[in-house]
Design a protein around this motif. Structure first.
Motif, short mmCIF file in Angstrom:
data_model
loop_
_atom_site.label_atom_id
_atom_site.label_comp_id
_atom_site.label_asym_id
_atom_site.label_seq_id
_atom_site.Cartn_x
_atom_site.Cartn_y
_atom_site.Cartn_z
N ASP A 127 64.60 32.80 -3.24
CA ASP A 127 65.92 33.33 -2.88
C ASP A 127 65.72 34.75 -2.34
O ASP A 127 65.82 35.73 -3.07
CB ASP A 127 66.83 33.33 -4.10
N LEU A 128 65.43 34.84 -1.05
CA LEU A 128 65.15 36.13 -0.44
C LEU A 128 66.37 37.05 -0.51
O LEU A 128 66.23 38.26 -0.73
CB LEU A 128 64.71 35.95 1.01
N GLY A 129 67.55 36.49 -0.34
CA GLY A 129 68.75 37.31 -0.45
C GLY A 129 68.88 37.94 -1.82
O GLY A 129 69.30 39.11 -1.93
N ARG A 130 68.52 37.20 -2.85
CA ARG A 130 68.58 37.76 -4.20
C ARG A 130 67.57 38.88 -4.37
O ARG A 130 67.86 39.91 -4.99
CB ARG A 130 68.32 36.65 -5.22
N PHE A 131 66.35 38.71 -3.84
CA PHE A 131 65.36 39.79 -3.89
C PHE A 131 65.89 41.04 -3.20
O PHE A 131 65.77 42.15 -3.73
CB PHE A 131 64.04 39.36 -3.25
N LEU A 132 66.47 40.89 -2.02
CA LEU A 132 66.98 42.05 -1.30
C LEU A 132 68.10 42.73 -2.07
O LEU A 132 68.17 43.96 -2.12
CB LEU A 132 67.45 41.62 0.09
N ALA A 133 68.95 41.94 -2.71
CA ALA A 133 70.02 42.51 -3.53
C ALA A 133 69.44 43.25 -4.73
O ALA A 133 69.93 44.33 -5.11
CB ALA A 133 70.97 41.41 -3.99
N GLU A 134 68.40 42.70 -5.34
CA GLU A 134 67.75 43.35 -6.47
C GLU A 134 67.06 44.64 -6.04
O GLU A 134 67.12 45.66 -6.74
CB GLU A 134 66.74 42.40 -7.11
N ALA A 135 66.41 44.62 -4.88
CA ALA A 135 65.78 45.84 -4.38
C ALA A 135 66.83 46.92 -4.13
O ALA A 135 66.63 48.10 -4.46
CB ALA A 135 65.00 45.54 -3.11
N ARG A 166 53.33 25.22 3.97
CA ARG A 166 53.52 24.59 2.67
C ARG A 166 52.46 23.52 2.42
O ARG A 166 52.09 23.28 1.27
CB ARG A 166 54.92 23.98 2.62
N ARG A 167 51.95 22.90 3.48
CA ARG A 167 50.88 21.91 3.31
C ARG A 167 49.63 22.57 2.77
O ARG A 167 48.91 22.00 1.95
CB ARG A 167 50.58 21.22 4.66
N ARG A 168 49.37 23.79 3.19
CA ARG A 168 48.23 24.56 2.68
C ARG A 168 48.51 25.12 1.30
O ARG A 168 47.65 25.13 0.43
CB ARG A 168 47.90 25.69 3.64
N ASP A 169 49.73 25.63 1.08
CA ASP A 169 50.07 26.34 -0.16
C ASP A 169 51.49 25.93 -0.56
O ASP A 169 52.46 26.41 0.04
CB ASP A 169 49.99 27.85 0.09
N PRO A 170 51.63 25.07 -1.58
CA PRO A 170 52.97 24.58 -1.95
C PRO A 170 53.92 25.67 -2.42
O PRO A 170 55.13 25.43 -2.50
CB PRO A 170 52.67 23.60 -3.09
N SER A 171 53.42 26.87 -2.71
CA SER A 171 54.31 27.95 -3.15
C SER A 171 55.02 28.64 -1.99
O SER A 171 55.92 29.45 -2.20
CB SER A 171 53.54 28.99 -3.97
N HIS A 172 54.63 28.31 -0.76
CA HIS A 172 55.33 28.86 0.41
C HIS A 172 56.76 28.35 0.42
O HIS A 172 57.03 27.19 0.14
CB HIS A 172 54.62 28.43 1.70
N ASP A 173 57.71 29.25 0.79
CA ASP A 173 59.11 28.83 0.89
C ASP A 173 59.57 28.83 2.34
O ASP A 173 59.68 27.79 2.95
CB ASP A 173 60.00 29.71 0.02
N GLN A 174 59.83 30.03 2.90
CA GLN A 174 60.30 30.10 4.29
C GLN A 174 59.66 31.27 5.01
O GLN A 174 59.55 32.37 4.47
CB GLN A 174 61.82 30.28 4.34
N GLN A 175 59.26 31.01 6.26
CA GLN A 175 58.74 32.05 7.15
C GLN A 175 59.82 32.29 8.21
O GLN A 175 59.85 31.66 9.25
CB GLN A 175 57.42 31.59 7.78
N ARG A 176 60.70 33.23 7.93
CA ARG A 176 61.92 33.41 8.71
C ARG A 176 61.66 34.14 10.03
O ARG A 176 60.66 34.81 10.20
CB ARG A 176 62.94 34.19 7.88
N THR A 177 62.65 34.05 10.91
CA THR A 177 62.64 34.86 12.13
C THR A 177 63.08 36.28 11.79
O THR A 177 63.69 36.53 10.74
CB THR A 177 63.59 34.28 13.18
#
Length: 261
Positions: A127-135, A166-177
């Motif tokens: 939840d990148l939005g949550r991280f940004l709100a926490e920062a 994600r095929r290489r690393d299942p912990s990947h979530d999103q690589q946004r623009t």
């Protein structure tokens, strides 16, 4: 790639604990080209109380520590933090602490820091939005958030890039623009002042070994790249040898400084 990671303990912490030794030894993570750019954007001073989120083996935190009053590194993976603490002790860095915690639920009170950083990690955050709100919450007014993370060159390519990562690393979530980043940052309260892109050419053999990819995963990644058009392959900086085997790709690292009014 990742200096560290996310906040989903089942895959993130397990993935990085399993490969902590590789990340501690990785020159790409310790000396990669985004680090001096991040340090320049952060402009640390001895008045700063700083937090590095998803610090991993502490590369960014330990680069900042000599320039700030107090440095804290936060990460989910205890195995990665053990390397950070060992390195701090070896290098005589006394003002850096490393604690277990989530990017999306930062365990500090409001307005606790003047500087927050996160490098090569937010693409793992659920939840990148949550991280940004926490920062935003833990920054003092006038504080700054400095991010370095890989981006997708276009919205059209993002689903493919996420599947590839994600095929290489299942912990990947999103690589946004960059545009998606901007919208989320502004929603969290950070005005967007502009970004810099730093290219990373990643050797395919190193990149797959870093995450412990099996031969089956390596072949699946090659097959995924083969599904792209020539223009799409060019957009990800794919390189091939004389036999047509994938040898490298390029991740563009976005570095941005966001300030809390």
């Amino acid at each position: 790639m990742s200096d560290r990671i996310s906040s989903a303990p089942t895959d993130s912490a397990q993935q990085f604990n399993a490969h902590a030794d590789k990340y501690a030894a990785s020159e790409v993570h310790r000396f990669g080209a985004s680090l001096p750019v991040l340090l320049d954007f952060a402009a640390p001073t001895l008045d700063d109380v700083a937090l590095d989120v998803a610090t991993g083996t502490g590369n960014t935190a330990l680069a900042l520590a000599p320039h700030v009053a107090q440095m804290t590194g936060l990460d989910l993976a205890e195995g990665m933090l053990a390397h950070a603490r060992d390195r701090a002790a070896r290098e005589g860095i006394a003002n850096a602490d490393f604690i277990v915690g989530s990017a999306e639920s930062i365990p500090f009170p409001d307005a606790a820091f003047t500087l927050v950083t996160s490098r090569h990690a937010p693409h793992h955050f659920r939840d990148l939005g949550r991280f940004l709100a926490e920062a935003f919450r833990v920054l003092k007014p006038g504080g700054r958030l400095v991010i370095a993370d890989q981006i997708s060159p276009t919205a059209h390519l993002q689903p493919w890039i996420d599947a590839y990562q994600r095929r290489r690393d299942p912990s990947h979530d999103q690589q946004r623009t960059v545009q998606a980043w901007r919208e989320l940052a502004e929603r969290a309260g950070f005005p967007w002042a502009g970004e810099t892109l730093v290219p990373y050419r990643l050797d395919f053999a190193w990149w797959t070994a870093q995450s412990g990819s099996t031969p089956e995963t390596v072949q699946a990644l090659r097959d995924l790249v083969a599904t792209l058009t020539p223009d799409e392959q060019a957009a990800i900086g794919a390189e091939f040898d004389a036999e047509g085997q994938l040898t490298a790709h390029v991740d563009q690292m976005m570095v941005v400084r966001l300030e809390k009014a």
